[in-house]
Every structure is written in C-alpha cells, then in structure tokens.
Design a protein around this motif. Sequence first.
Motif, PDB file in Angstrom:
ATOM      1  N   ARG A   1       4.596  -4.699   2.244  1.00  0.00           N
ATOM      2  CA  ARG A   1       5.350  -3.543   1.748  1.00  0.00           C
ATOM      3  C   ARG A   1       4.512  -2.283   1.851  1.00  0.00           C
ATOM      4  O   ARG A   1       3.333  -2.288   1.512  1.00  0.00           O
ATOM      5  N   PHE A   2       5.136  -1.224   2.319  1.00  0.00           N
ATOM      6  CA  PHE A   2       4.444   0.064   2.363  1.00  0.00           C
ATOM      7  C   PHE A   2       5.334   1.151   1.784  1.00  0.00           C
ATOM      8  O   PHE A   2       6.551   1.116   1.923  1.00  0.00           O
ATOM      9  N   LEU A   3       4.669   2.086   1.167  1.00  0.00           N
ATOM     10  CA  LEU A   3       5.388   3.249   0.659  1.00  0.00           C
ATOM     11  C   LEU A   3       4.639   4.461   1.176  1.00  0.00           C
ATOM     12  O   LEU A   3       3.426   4.571   0.990  1.00  0.00           O
ATOM     13  N   SER A   4       5.326   5.336   1.874  1.00  0.00           N
ATOM     14  CA  SER A   4       4.601   6.512   2.349  1.00  0.00           C
ATOM     15  C   SER A   4       5.296   7.783   1.903  1.00  0.00           C
ATOM     16  O   SER A   4       6.529   7.867   1.883  1.00  0.00           O
ATOM     17  N   THR A   5       4.491   8.735   1.498  1.00  0.00           N
ATOM     18  CA  THR A   5       5.042  10.061   1.257  1.00  0.00           C
ATOM     19  C   THR A   5       4.410  10.965   2.292  1.00  0.00           C
ATOM     20  O   THR A   5       3.279  10.743   2.715  1.00  0.00           O
ATOM     21  N   GLN A   6       5.140  11.933   2.708  1.00  0.00           N
ATOM     22  CA  GLN A   6       4.624  12.835   3.724  1.00  0.00           C
ATOM     23  C   GLN A   6       5.085  14.252   3.420  1.00  0.00           C
ATOM     24  O   GLN A   6       6.241  14.466   3.070  1.00  0.00           O
ATOM     25  N   VAL A   7       4.179  15.188   3.532  1.00  0.00           N
ATOM     26  CA  VAL A   7       4.579  16.590   3.440  1.00  0.00           C
ATOM     27  C   VAL A   7       4.041  17.292   4.672  1.00  0.00           C
ATOM     28  O   VAL A   7       2.849  17.221   4.961  1.00  0.00           O
ATOM     29  N   ILE A   8       4.942  17.892   5.427  1.00  0.00           N
ATOM     30  CA  ILE A   8       4.528  18.658   6.595  1.00  0.00           C
ATOM     31  C   ILE A   8       4.886  20.117   6.340  1.00  0.00           C
ATOM     32  O   ILE A   8       6.032  20.418   5.998  1.00  0.00           O
ATOM     33  N   GLU A   9       3.896  20.972   6.494  1.00  0.00           N
ATOM     34  CA  GLU A   9       4.176  22.402   6.370  1.00  0.00           C
ATOM     35  C   GLU A   9       3.977  23.018   7.742  1.00  0.00           C
ATOM     36  O   GLU A   9       2.963  22.793   8.381  1.00  0.00           O
TER      37      GLU A   9
ATOM     38  N   PHE B   1      14.032   2.278  13.367  1.00  0.00           N
ATOM     39  CA  PHE B   1      13.972   1.068  12.552  1.00  0.00           C
ATOM     40  C   PHE B   1      13.250   1.427  11.263  1.00  0.00           C
ATOM     41  O   PHE B   1      12.215   2.084  11.293  1.00  0.00           O
ATOM     42  N   ASN B   2      13.800   1.029  10.147  1.00  0.00           N
ATOM     43  CA  ASN B   2      13.175   1.436   8.890  1.00  0.00           C
ATOM     44  C   ASN B   2      13.588   0.506   7.764  1.00  0.00           C
ATOM     45  O   ASN B   2      14.327  -0.458   7.967  1.00  0.00           O
ATOM     46  N   GLY B   3      13.108   0.810   6.585  1.00  0.00           N
ATOM     47  CA  GLY B   3      13.565   0.100   5.401  1.00  0.00           C
ATOM     48  C   GLY B   3      14.406   1.072   4.608  1.00  0.00           C
ATOM     49  O   GLY B   3      15.624   1.043   4.621  1.00  0.00           O
ATOM     50  N   GLN B   4      13.703   1.961   3.967  1.00  0.00           N
ATOM     51  CA  GLN B   4      14.373   2.988   3.167  1.00  0.00           C
ATOM     52  C   GLN B   4      13.748   4.326   3.558  1.00  0.00           C
ATOM     53  O   GLN B   4      12.544   4.512   3.439  1.00  0.00           O
ATOM     54  N   THR B   5      14.557   5.204   4.085  1.00  0.00           N
ATOM     55  CA  THR B   5      14.010   6.465   4.570  1.00  0.00           C
ATOM     56  C   THR B   5      14.697   7.634   3.898  1.00  0.00           C
ATOM     57  O   THR B   5      15.919   7.648   3.746  1.00  0.00           O
ATOM     58  N   ARG B   6      13.877   8.580   3.511  1.00  0.00           N
ATOM     59  CA  ARG B   6      14.439   9.796   2.945  1.00  0.00           C
ATOM     60  C   ARG B   6      13.709  10.959   3.631  1.00  0.00           C
ATOM     61  O   ARG B   6      12.490  11.098   3.508  1.00  0.00           O
ATOM     62  N   ASN B   7      14.427  11.721   4.412  1.00  0.00           N
ATOM     63  CA  ASN B   7      13.824  12.863   5.094  1.00  0.00           C
ATOM     64  C   ASN B   7      14.417  14.140   4.552  1.00  0.00           C
ATOM     65  O   ASN B   7      15.635  14.282   4.499  1.00  0.00           O
TER      66      ASN B   7
ATOM     67  N   THR C   1       0.814  -1.205   0.000  1.00  0.00           N
ATOM     68  CA  THR C   1       0.000   0.000   0.000  1.00  0.00           C
ATOM     69  C   THR C   1       0.852   1.261   0.000  1.00  0.00           C
ATOM     70  O   THR C   1       1.909   1.314   0.621  1.00  0.00           O
ATOM     71  N   MET C   2       0.332   2.245  -0.705  1.00  0.00           N
ATOM     72  CA  MET C   2       0.976   3.551  -0.690  1.00  0.00           C
ATOM     73  C   MET C   2       0.083   4.519   0.070  1.00  0.00           C
ATOM     74  O   MET C   2      -1.127   4.476  -0.044  1.00  0.00           O
ATOM     75  N   MET C   3       0.723   5.391   0.824  1.00  0.00           N
ATOM     76  CA  MET C   3      -0.006   6.259   1.727  1.00  0.00           C
ATOM     77  C   MET C   3       0.542   7.672   1.540  1.00  0.00           C
ATOM     78  O   MET C   3       1.746   7.856   1.458  1.00  0.00           O
ATOM     79  N   ASN C   4      -0.345   8.643   1.428  1.00  0.00           N
ATOM     80  CA  ASN C   4       0.130  10.019   1.273  1.00  0.00           C
ATOM     81  C   ASN C   4      -0.369  10.858   2.421  1.00  0.00           C
ATOM     82  O   ASN C   4      -1.552  11.139   2.522  1.00  0.00           O
ATOM     83  N   ARG C   5       0.526  11.222   3.292  1.00  0.00           N
ATOM     84  CA  ARG C   5       0.119  11.956   4.479  1.00  0.00           C
ATOM     85  C   ARG C   5       0.433  13.434   4.318  1.00  0.00           C
ATOM     86  O   ARG C   5       1.486  13.799   3.807  1.00  0.00           O
TER      87      ARG C   5
ATOM     88  N   ARG D   1       9.991   5.358   2.975  1.00  0.00           N
ATOM     89  CA  ARG D   1       9.388   6.587   3.476  1.00  0.00           C
ATOM     90  C   ARG D   1      10.043   7.784   2.792  1.00  0.00           C
ATOM     91  O   ARG D   1      11.259   7.891   2.699  1.00  0.00           O
ATOM     92  N   PHE D   2       9.210   8.678   2.312  1.00  0.00           N
ATOM     93  CA  PHE D   2       9.704   9.935   1.746  1.00  0.00           C
ATOM     94  C   PHE D   2       9.014  11.070   2.471  1.00  0.00           C
ATOM     95  O   PHE D   2       7.809  11.245   2.338  1.00  0.00           O
ATOM     96  N   SER D   3       9.761  11.778   3.267  1.00  0.00           N
ATOM     97  CA  SER D   3       9.142  12.815   4.072  1.00  0.00           C
ATOM     98  C   SER D   3       9.758  14.169   3.735  1.00  0.00           C
ATOM     99  O   SER D   3      10.980  14.310   3.709  1.00  0.00           O
ATOM    100  N   ASN D   4       8.923  15.131   3.432  1.00  0.00           N
ATOM    101  CA  ASN D   4       9.419  16.486   3.182  1.00  0.00           C
ATOM    102  C   ASN D   4       8.801  17.429   4.208  1.00  0.00           C
ATOM    103  O   ASN D   4       7.586  17.553   4.290  1.00  0.00           O
ATOM    104  N   VAL D   5       9.635  18.070   4.987  1.00  0.00           N
ATOM    105  CA  VAL D   5       9.143  18.992   6.008  1.00  0.00           C
ATOM    106  C   VAL D   5       9.590  20.402   5.628  1.00  0.00           C
ATOM    107  O   VAL D   5      10.756  20.612   5.287  1.00  0.00           O
TER     108      VAL D   5
END
Lengths: 405, 481
Positions: free
Chosen positions: A169-177, A222-228, A140-144, A200-204
């Motif tokens: 398997r999970f793929l998450s994108t996140q944008v925090i403003e 703990f993670n798999g592949q993280t990009r912050n 699943t892909m999740m967009n937060r 995980r792809f997180s953009n703050v």
Amino acid sequence: MKSEQQYIELYKEVSTLIKQKSCKVMNDVRDEAFAMFEKVGFPSRKVERYKYTDVDANFAPNYGVSFSPLTLTPSPYIFKMSEAPVDINEYYAKVADLSDGITALNTTLAHDGIFIHVPKNTRVEDPIQIDNWLRGNVATMMNRRILVVLEQGAEATIIINDHAEEKQRFLSTQVIEIVAKDNSRLDMYEIEETTNLCSRFSNVYIKEGRDCSVKHNSITLFNGQTRNLCDVYMQGENSEVTLNGCAIGDGNQRIDNNTLIDHKVPNCVSNELYKYVLDGKSVGAFAGKILVEKDAQKTSSQETNANLCASTDAHMYTQPMLEIYADDVKCAHGSTVGVMDEAALFYMRQRGVREDEARMLLKNAFMGQVIDQIRLQPLRDRLFVKIEKRFRGELDKCEDCRLCK
Amino acid sequence: MSEQNEFVRSVAEKKYEFGFTTDVQTEIIEKGLNEDVIRTISAKKGEPEWLLEFRLEAYRYWLTQKQPTWGHLKLPEIDYQAISYYADPTAKSADGEKKELDPELVKTFDKLGIPLEERLALSGMAVDAVMDSVSVKTTFKEKLAEKNIIFCSISEAVREYPDLVKQYLGSVVPYRDNYFAALNSAVFSDGSFVYIPKETRCPMELSTYFRINAINTGQFERTLIVCEEGSYVSYLEGCTAPMRDENQLHAAIVEIVVMDNAEVKYSTVQNWYPGDENGNGGVLNLVTKRGHLRGVNSKLSWTQVETGSAITWKYPSCILSGDNSQAEFYSVAVTNNHQVADTGTKMIHIGKNTRSTIISKGISAGKSENSYRGLVKVGSKADGARNYSSCDSLLLGSECGAHTFPYMDIHNNTATVEHEATTSKINEDQLLYCNQRGISTEEAVGLIVNGYAKEVINKLPMEFAVEAQKLLSVSLEGTVG
C-alpha cells in the motif's frame, strides 16, 4: 480519533528530524503550514471541492513516512530544492493554497523537493522527465514537492511518471507549483500507472503571466484511488491554458479530478477537456470551475467533459461549473455521460469485427481525442499503445519500469 | 447621448407596477414563533389533531436545524421572531359575524387583473386567490365539482377531505427535507388543493394567485396537487407583493403527485416585489417545489418565469419513479438591480426509460447575480434513462454575474445524459443588424431577449405568455446604455 490526529502527532515527534534533513526555504513555511493543518485538518465530504473523495478514510491507515533522499540525474535545469541556484523564497509555497488541508500537510511533511528552473529565453529541447517509483516493505506514505519556474520566454516539456510496486500500500501527496512568467510555454504530462493499492492526492497550482501558453495533461491509466486538483490563476493578458485529462477505471478504482481556472485579466483563452471510461465498479468524478472575474473581459473559455460508463456498477459524477462576473465573454461547457454508439458497433459487426474488438476500437477512439492533442509525438504514440493495452487488460506495468531490474 | 440617458433614467425610475397596498381590516396574530403560535394557527383553521401534531413535529425538527448557506447568494439575517405567521384579511368584524367578501379585496384582485367574479373572469380559468395567510375566494368551484374535480384552498380541503390530505400531505416533500420545508410544514397557511379523479381531463386552467399585503408578515403557502390515473390538469401560479423597505419572507411548498398515464403542467409567473434599485426590501422567495411521478407514462412539466423577488432560491424538481415517465423543466430567470437568483431543478431518475428535459435561460442585468444549479441523478435501476439539459445565460451589463452549477450523478451505464451551457452577451452583429434597419438599441435588445426566452415562454398557457412577455420587457428596460 480523526485521521489528521496521527499526522499532527507524527509531526510533533519528527519535526526536528525533518527540519535537519530539509533546507531553510522549506523550513521557513513549515510551522505556518503545520499550524494551518492543525486548524483545518482534512477536508470532509461536506467541503464542496472534496465532495466525491473521502480524504479521511484514505489517510486513516497507518503508513510509514518516507524520508528517503532524492536521486537526480545531473541537468542544467533540475535541482534539489536545497540546492536551488536562484532564490526560491518568492515562489515556494506562495502559489499553492495553504488553506487546503492536503497542501498544508504536504508542506508540513515534505523534506526535500524538485526545483525545475528554465532561465530566460531558453528552450529546453528534450523533455524533462521525472519518474517516481513507489516501493517499500511496509505501507509507505510519500510527500512529493515540485516547483517549476519558467523565466520570461522559456520553453519546456515536463513528463512525470508514477509507478508503484505491487502488493504494497502506498499513499502519496503531491504539490506542484508552477510559475510561468511572460512569454513562456510549458507542456506538462502527468501519467499515473500505479496499482489498486495506491492512493494519490495531487494538487497542482499554476500561475501564468502574460502571453503564456500552458498545457497540463493528467492521464490516469491505472490507479487505486486518485484525487487530482489543478488550479490555474491567469494573471497576465493574452495567455492561454489547456487542461486535458483522461482516465480509465475498472475494478474498485476511483478517479476524482477537480479543476479551477481563474481568469483574473482580460483577453485570455482557456480550454478544458476531460474524458473518462469507467468499467467494473469504478467511480469517476469531475468538477471543473471556470471563474471569470469582473475585469476579465473578452475571455473565451470552453470546458468539455465526456464520459462512457461501460458497466452497470460504474458511477460517474460530473459538475462543470461557470461563474462569470464579466459581460463580454464567450464561455461554454458541455458534459455528457453515455453509452457506446450502437449504430457504430453494428456497422463494425457487419464488417466482420468481433464485438469486443469493436467496443475496444470505440473506447480507443473516444480517448483518442485527448491523446491526439499531445504535442510530443513519441509520447503520443506510446500512450496510444498503452491505452489500447489497458483496454485489453494487457497493460504490463513492468514494461518500462526499472523497479525489479 | 443625453436623450438616451433621459430614457434610461425614466425607465429606471419606473415603479414596480404591483407595489400598492390594500387597506383592509386584517387580523394579524402576535409576532414570533413558538408552539403556542402553531397551536393558534391550527385552532384558527379548525384543524384536526393529526395536522397539529404534524406541524409541531415539523417545528421541533426545524429547531434542530440551521439555515443553509450553500447557495450562491447572501441571505440577509432573518429574524424568525419578528415575523407574524398568520394574517387574515377576511377576518370577522368585531361583532363576530363573518362579513361578505370585502369589496377592497375584490378591487385589489381586479387591479391585479384577477377578477373574482365569475362572470368577469376569463372563461376557461378557475382562480384561487390567496392574500397573506388566507384564501379569499375560489372561483368555478361548483362547475369543477360536476366532474368531481376538487379545487379549493388547502384549509378547506383539510376540513372537507381530510383523508385525501392526510394521505398525500408531506409525502413528496417531507418536513425533514430542508430547513425552509420544515418551517413551512410548521406554520403553513393557505394554498390550493387540487384533486383530479381518474380519467378526467380538467376542463379549465386552474390558477392560484398569491398576494402578500400585510406588513411584517411572511407567506407560507402550501399547494398540493394530486392527479389520478389518466387525468390531466394545467395549473398556473402568479404572485405579487407591495413595495416595502424591509424584506418579506415567502417560504412555500408545492407537492405534486402524478399517477399512471396522468399529466400535470405547472406554470409559474413569479413577480414578487424585487426591492428598489439600491437593493432595499423585496421578497425572499425560498420555495420547495417537487413533483413525484409515481405512475407509468406519467408526465410533469414545470415552466417558470422568474422576474421578481430580491432573492430567489428554488429548485422545482421531479422524482421519476414510474417507468417511461417524462419530466420537463423550462425556466426563464431575469435579475436586475440587486436581485439574486439561485434556481434550477433536480431530475431524479428511478424508473426505467424515464426522460427529462431541462431548458434554462438566465438573463442578468444591473448588479444582479443569476445562477443555475441543477442535479440530474440516474439511479442504478433506471435503465435507458435519458436527459438533456441546456442552460444559457445572457449578460447585460458589466457588473452582473451569471453562473452555472450543474451536478450529474450517473449510476447506470445505459443512461444518456447531456448537458451544455453557454454564457455570452447580446450578439453585436444582431444589434447592428437591427440598428441598420432603424430599430433602436433599446428595442433591439427587447426583441433579442424575447427571442431568446421564446423557447420557454411558448410553453406557458396563452394568458400567461402575454403577461410573461410584458414582464420581461419591463424588467429589462433601461439596462442598455
């Protein structure tokens, strides 16, 4: 076919559905974001800021996109984006940089989001906690999407926990403003405890007014592949920002932190401390840029990145950058990659501490520098325990997660 | 105040000291770049077939490449067809006879402080003087030959020692390395060739002096230094160019091969014409320099003082493949007015117990931009590798920029890599202290900057250190006020 194509097709198929489920403020920028995503696609590794993460490969597998509704505990400060008590048009997608492919995709696909609003001169006593549980029967892909607005003189602490179900398997994108207005104060903690199968792809993005204090902590246990990615724009004088982070990697984990602190005005202070302990075949990357613009005189900035490689196959890439256009500033950065202090190990062995125990103590102490700076006492204590367990290989991800209960 | 302004103006108007031109009969080939031009250059130099092939291959590769844009600089559009790739100031006169060395040339080098007559020369220094595309003269050749040391221009080396050149040329910087390396490999003209045989300590400093004189030409020199087992050489490089309104291109390659237990010290004092105070003209200095430490216990040290050039884009690097090899990089880069420098080094650790040190000092003034960009890479087999980098930047003025872009790629858990950088302006307390003691601000800045750069300048051979110190003060005068 490059992997962005499947997302472009997906959006074309489900855009009406997303728009129905979503709200006006989000829909208003959706098509613009989509057009941008179509134009820029996913950043390749030739893009300097994405040099260490293969975005395309992470987005290539076929994920089902989750549009499940948000559940929120009623609170005077937390809202769904669709139920925002104030006009959020002036904030939503205004702080974030849409020319970033990940942000554009998130803005295109996010159907709802969390809006945290702290009114003027209000201090939120208890920390605001957001728990994110990834679960599903299929990949699943999740967009937060999160928007935080601190009005003048507001104070808050926000904790965001990420958990995931095993074996999926999970793929998450996140944008925090984050918009921190004058005199506000924010402590923010992002703690990731997911699984090897998560990406995980997180953009703050943080915009600070004057006399503010913002502290952002990114803790990867703990993670798999993280990009912050964390971008801070300092737009008011006498503000300070602290970006801290620590990451523990083993197995095939990858952790990539990329930060930018943009000093636009004079008299601001920024501090940055990132620490990594890498074991197994893990790969760590840190790229932090401090940009001091022409008028930002009297800037004081310190950037530190320290890394411990505990195995021969662990790789570390580090890139602390300074870009300075003002002359009356004090900026420094330091970066180290090294091994454990043999003398300290020897000292402990002499006193009857087993070697693996001694190594663990050293690793703990190494991380301690980041954890010690956490202002929230209970969280600090809990993280100390968690980090120790993590190094012992005992981290029980089910411990405080309610997935299977 | 008015007095101070007066002083600042007088200094700002100070001319670049080496900006004169020499009126000497120079044979310049047609402008433009194509395979025929390369054949012409090769033919003029009487080169063997393999070298022509090497050039043509490089040229064909260059055609497929695009000019890189990743530097923190704005490279003006270079029209590669508007440059003449070969200018020979020692050309034969019309009647076909090779002239004696033109007295004008001798005078030019005298004026630059590089006497070509051995009796006048500083003892202990052999010079290869290169003007435009041709080596004018190499001094002390015979004396060096007694020890079997080869020191000559690369064109001569191609003729006299083709096997050596063939063995090493392009082995450190292959023509596919980058855009400008490919261009250089295609059209390179003169430069120096140094070969130090086994167990030989070169008795004098070797030096090459590069001078661009002719208009609308570029200089594409190529230097190759081979240091056999147990030998030692100290090599210096200096350069100047006349003042011209248009940019001149300088794209050089320096290759150094260091064998077991050998040591090479390479020093550069770069003082190409930096352009005028409005940023017109100046030399574009786009250079690839690399040393390969092939042997165990080998040692290579780069020292550079960069004060000239409109644009400097170079990264003298070291590949440390021999076990226990050591590399050092000491740099002072000064930029003023509209100069831009993006410079630094690469240390690539491959062998075990290799050590590298990087000390970089940037000084920016006026409206200039000064960047340090460096890579420290530790390969997975480089057990016990050690690196220490320190990059400091000093900002003099509110319109300049100082930037640091260090990259560290560590693939070994026994490596220790440290990097630190600071950026600041001149300490007000230090200035006040000097002022209190009757030292004017201008002088105090000079003192502080010199002290700041001392760590690097101390690494230069004596003759160069004096020149470098002088250069530093000239480049920076007038920046305070």
